[in-house]
Structure formats: C-alpha cells, structure tokens
Design a protein around this motif. Sequence first.
Motif, mmCIF file in Angstrom:
data_model
loop_
_atom_site.group_PDB
_atom_site.id
_atom_site.type_symbol
_atom_site.label_atom_id
_atom_site.label_comp_id
_atom_site.label_asym_id
_atom_site.label_seq_id
_atom_site.Cartn_x
_atom_site.Cartn_y
_atom_site.Cartn_z
ATOM 1 N N ASN A 65 0.857 -1.188 0.000
ATOM 2 C CA ASN A 65 0.000 0.000 0.000
ATOM 3 C C ASN A 65 0.892 1.237 0.000
ATOM 4 O OD1 ASN A 65 -1.851 2.048 0.486
ATOM 5 N ND2 ASN A 65 -2.991 0.890 2.028
ATOM 6 N N MET A 67 -0.229 4.383 -0.014
ATOM 7 C CA MET A 67 -0.898 5.534 0.585
ATOM 8 C C MET A 67 -0.364 5.770 2.003
ATOM 9 S SD MET A 67 -4.839 4.936 -0.663
ATOM 10 C CE MET A 67 -4.871 3.222 -0.146
ATOM 11 N N GLU A 68 -0.594 6.993 2.508
ATOM 12 C CA GLU A 68 -0.160 7.300 3.874
ATOM 13 C C GLU A 68 -1.006 6.507 4.858
ATOM 14 O OE1 GLU A 68 0.870 11.191 6.688
ATOM 15 O OE2 GLU A 68 -0.089 11.454 4.732
ATOM 16 N N GLN A 69 -0.352 5.898 5.820
ATOM 17 C CA GLN A 69 -1.037 5.031 6.775
ATOM 18 C C GLN A 69 -0.759 5.495 8.202
ATOM 19 O OE1 GLN A 69 -0.680 0.697 5.631
ATOM 20 N NE2 GLN A 69 0.816 1.533 4.164
ATOM 21 N N VAL A 70 -1.568 5.048 9.125
ATOM 22 C CA VAL A 70 -1.445 5.451 10.519
ATOM 23 C C VAL A 70 -1.325 4.202 11.390
ATOM 24 C CG1 VAL A 70 -3.973 5.588 10.777
ATOM 25 C CG2 VAL A 70 -2.486 6.791 12.394
ATOM 26 N N LEU A 71 -0.461 4.325 12.399
ATOM 27 C CA LEU A 71 -0.278 3.252 13.378
ATOM 28 C C LEU A 71 -0.578 3.803 14.765
ATOM 29 C CD1 LEU A 71 3.045 1.495 12.303
ATOM 30 C CD2 LEU A 71 0.737 0.539 12.206
ATOM 31 N N PHE A 93 2.249 8.408 11.597
ATOM 32 C CA PHE A 93 1.828 8.443 10.191
ATOM 33 C C PHE A 93 3.055 8.170 9.318
ATOM 34 C CE2 PHE A 93 -1.143 11.012 12.531
ATOM 35 C CZ PHE A 93 -2.369 10.744 11.961
ATOM 36 N N GLN A 95 4.432 6.661 5.129
ATOM 37 C CA GLN A 95 4.088 6.378 3.733
ATOM 38 C C GLN A 95 5.257 5.655 3.076
ATOM 39 O OE1 GLN A 95 3.258 9.839 1.357
ATOM 40 N NE2 GLN A 95 2.274 8.651 -0.277
ATOM 41 N N GLN A 110 5.239 -2.697 9.458
ATOM 42 C CA GLN A 110 4.439 -1.997 10.464
ATOM 43 C C GLN A 110 4.931 -2.296 11.880
ATOM 44 O OE1 GLN A 110 0.250 -2.706 9.956
ATOM 45 N NE2 GLN A 110 0.116 -1.398 8.123
#
Length: 329
Positions: A65, A67-71, A93, A95, A110
């Motif tokens: 992926n 796209m910008e992702q959040v943890l 955040f 990417q 992740q």
Amino acid sequence: MPIAGLDIVLIGLVVLVILIFFAGVKTVPQGFNYTIERFGRYRKTLTPGLNFIIPFIDRVGHKLNMMEQVLDVPTQEVITRDNATVSADGVTFYQVLEASRAAYEVLGLQNAILNLTMTNIRSVMGSMDLDALLSNRDEINAKILRVVDAAAEPWGVKITRIEIKDINPPRDLVDAMARQMKAERDKRASILEAEGKRQSEILKAEGEKQSLILEAEGRRESAFRDAEAREREAEAEAKATQMVSSAIASGDVQAINYFVANKYVEAFKELATSRNQKTLILPMEATSLLGALSGIGEIAKEAFSDDKGGSRTSSRIPNTGANEGGPER
C-alpha cells in the motif's frame, strides 16, 4: 473419430492460451505497487494500471500500500529524568515511497515502525524532567519524528508525523502538582497584596511629607509676614518717637503730654487686663487720665492741621495737669 479428437486438442490449446494470457496480465489498483519476482528474485515493480508478466516464470511477490497510513502506538510507562513515572501513547503516520526496499529491506514493516516509535518515545521522554515533559509536547514530537524518520529511511519509508496523544502522570503526582500550583498562586496573591500595601504606605508617606513641607512653608511665610509686620511696627514706632523728639526739641509741651499719656494709658491697660485682678485701685484721680487724653487729642488736631497745609494754631488746650490731676491755673 480422429477428427473429433483433433477438435478437442485445438479447444484445449485455445483454453491454454487464454489461461496463459490472463496469467500474464496483472491489473494493479490505484494506491498500490506490486513487486515481481522471477525464480524467487526481485525483478521489477508494477505500478497502478494494466501490466504484463511472463506467466509461470514471474510472480507477484508483495502487494504494498503506497498511501499514507497510521499506526496506533499503545500506552507505555515512561520514567522521566526526575524519576517520575508517566504513561504515554500516540500515533504514527508513514508512507511507503519505494516498494522494493519496503518489501525486502525489513521483515514486518508496520511492526518495525511501531517498535521503533515506542523505543524512541521512551528515550526522548525519559531524558526530560516532568515539568518540561508536560509543557513541551511539540518539542517531543519533533525529536521523535526526526529520529524515527532517519531510522526508517533505508526501508524506503517516510515518517510524516508522530503525535503524542496523552501523557498521564500518576494520581498522587497530579494531586501534588495541584497543591503546588495552588501554593504558587497563593504566593503570587500574597506578593501582590504586600506590593499593594507597600505602594499605599509609600503614597501615604509622600502625602504626609508633602503636607509637612507645605505646613513648614506656611510657617515660614507666616514668620516672614510677622517679622515684616514687626519691622513696620518698629519703623512706625521709631518714626513716632522721632516726631515726638522733634516736637519736644522745638518746645512743644503737648508732645511731652502725648508721650507721657501714651505710656500712662499702656500701664493702665496692663493693670486693668491682669488675670488675677478682681478689684482695681487707682493710685491717681480719674481726671488725670482725661487730661492726658485731652493732650493726645490736641496733638492730633495739630497734626491734621499740618497735613492740610494750614497754619499751625496757636491756641492750646489748657493743661489738664497730667502730673497734678487738676486743671491748669
């Protein structure tokens, strides 16, 4: 019969070709990148859209992926530099910028980013005092972001933002901080009250000082006026004495009567105004006083006649006998 077998073979070949074609066609959705491996080795990256690979030789290795992702960073205990224990959590955040490095440079991207963030949260927050920790959250976020982003750069990942959501000190520490804040506010109130009283006392002292200065200036002005009045009175007395002396020198008997009568009246006034005087005993006749007053009146008449420019009258009021108490013979 052989013809039918040939048809089956042809149909089978067509189906096989179709299957091979579809096996070589890969459609990548927007926001994703696919890595292609040939015999287990990375070959290329497929971008969004229609792509072709060699069937049965190339295969999709990882679907990443982009796209910008959040943890979510879970809550963890942190011991500050002044040995205060606080619990903190946050969000990260990130990417993926390079799919191949994110797929093959790190195992479990992740999880790696999450552990890297938690470690640096403990490191950065543990190097600060509690007061600085609670008041400099932006500084904490910037430090953690700088360290984590530098560590994640070899993985082809960009850490865009790290935010600390909550910092929760223990309950007893919160109560102590509340008491400290209350004591500080009470201290400020006491200082302001003392400053107000001090200013009030200063203004009051300034007012009293100004009042004393004005009072002293008033006394000085009064003394100056009194001295001036006494000076004028002395001048008048000297002038009167000079006039009487001149009159005596010229042989004016009435001037002598005036001088004697004036002293006589003053002595009589002193005797009459005595505090302890209840009974007044006169050692001379009352007509003697009247005669003295007649002498004063005569002198006044002569003075007024001289001021008007007229000739000095030669008539004299008969001597009342200021020394004998009877009329002149």
